[in-house]
Design an enzyme around this catalytic site. Structure first.
Site, PDB file in Angstrom:
ATOM      1  N   HIS A  82      38.506 -11.387  40.242  1.00  0.00           N
ATOM      2  CA  HIS A  82      39.586 -11.670  41.193  1.00  0.00           C
ATOM      3  C   HIS A  82      40.665 -10.603  41.069  1.00  0.00           C
ATOM      4  CE1 HIS A  82      42.514 -13.884  43.546  1.00  0.00           C
ATOM      5  NE2 HIS A  82      43.376 -13.757  42.566  1.00  0.00           N
ATOM      6  N   HIS A  85      37.046  -5.265  47.013  1.00  0.00           N
ATOM      7  CA  HIS A  85      38.087  -4.442  46.388  1.00  0.00           C
ATOM      8  C   HIS A  85      37.663  -3.091  45.826  1.00  0.00           C
ATOM      9  CE1 HIS A  85      40.825  -7.768  46.832  1.00  0.00           C
ATOM     10  NE2 HIS A  85      39.957  -8.566  46.237  1.00  0.00           N
ATOM     11  N   LYS A 128      42.332 -10.895  57.528  1.00  0.00           N
ATOM     12  CA  LYS A 128      42.875 -11.053  56.178  1.00  0.00           C
ATOM     13  C   LYS A 128      44.188 -10.275  56.155  1.00  0.00           C
ATOM     14  CE  LYS A 128      41.830 -10.674  51.285  1.00  0.00           C
ATOM     15  NZ  LYS A 128      40.887 -10.213  50.270  1.00  0.00           N
TER      16      LYS A 128
END
Length: 147
Positions: free
Chosen positions: A144, A40, A68
């Site tokens: 996350h 990310h 993904k």
């Protein structure tokens, strides 16, 4: 006497580094943090295109066995991203209370739906928007991307 003094100095150094947050105390937490960074974080770019998404998703190993479907890259320094962890806790999608929110420059990469791994194809949407990130540890680090 010298080995005991050396041992004491090393222990003091380790405790100092832990206190400053320069050493992560948990392997599991560190693994999740490293995965978060890989999937990310891209501070070197300010905005992304379709080609950017296609390349980065492949480079960051998110197209090896299957495409993904969706991924977000944050275009901020890791220190700006980590600062989100010091904001008020909010509810994550999984029901935990370890999420935090902030506004960041991002590129959302959405799989087109008609590509096959490893040659996945993506559409990019660059924006500055609210993001929600789960944080864990002491000190807290992002582990996350929630939304």
């Amino acid at each position: 006497m010298a080995p005991q003094r050396t041992h004491s100095l090393l222990l003091l150094l380790l405790l100092t580094l832990l206190g400053l947050g320069l050493v992560q105390p948990s392997y599991g937490q560190d693994h999740m943090y490293q995965r978060f960074l890989r999937q990310h974080v891209d501070p070197d770019v300010s905005t992304g295109s379709d080609g950017y998404c296609n390349l980065m998703m492949q480079r960051r190993k998110m197209t090896l066995h299957q495409c993904k479907r969706f991924n977000t890259f944050i275009h901020e320094s890791i220190w700006n991203i980590r600062s989100i962890c010091s904001t008020a806790n909010i509810l994550c999608k999984n029901g935990k209370m370890n999420c935090h929110e902030g506004v960041m420059k991002v590129t959302d990469c959405k799989e087109t739906g008609n590509s096959k791994a490893p040659n996945c194809r993506y559409r990019a949407k660059a924006s500055t928007r609210r993001v929600v990130i789960a944080c864990e540890g002491n000190p807290e680090v992002p582990v996350h991307f929630d939304r």
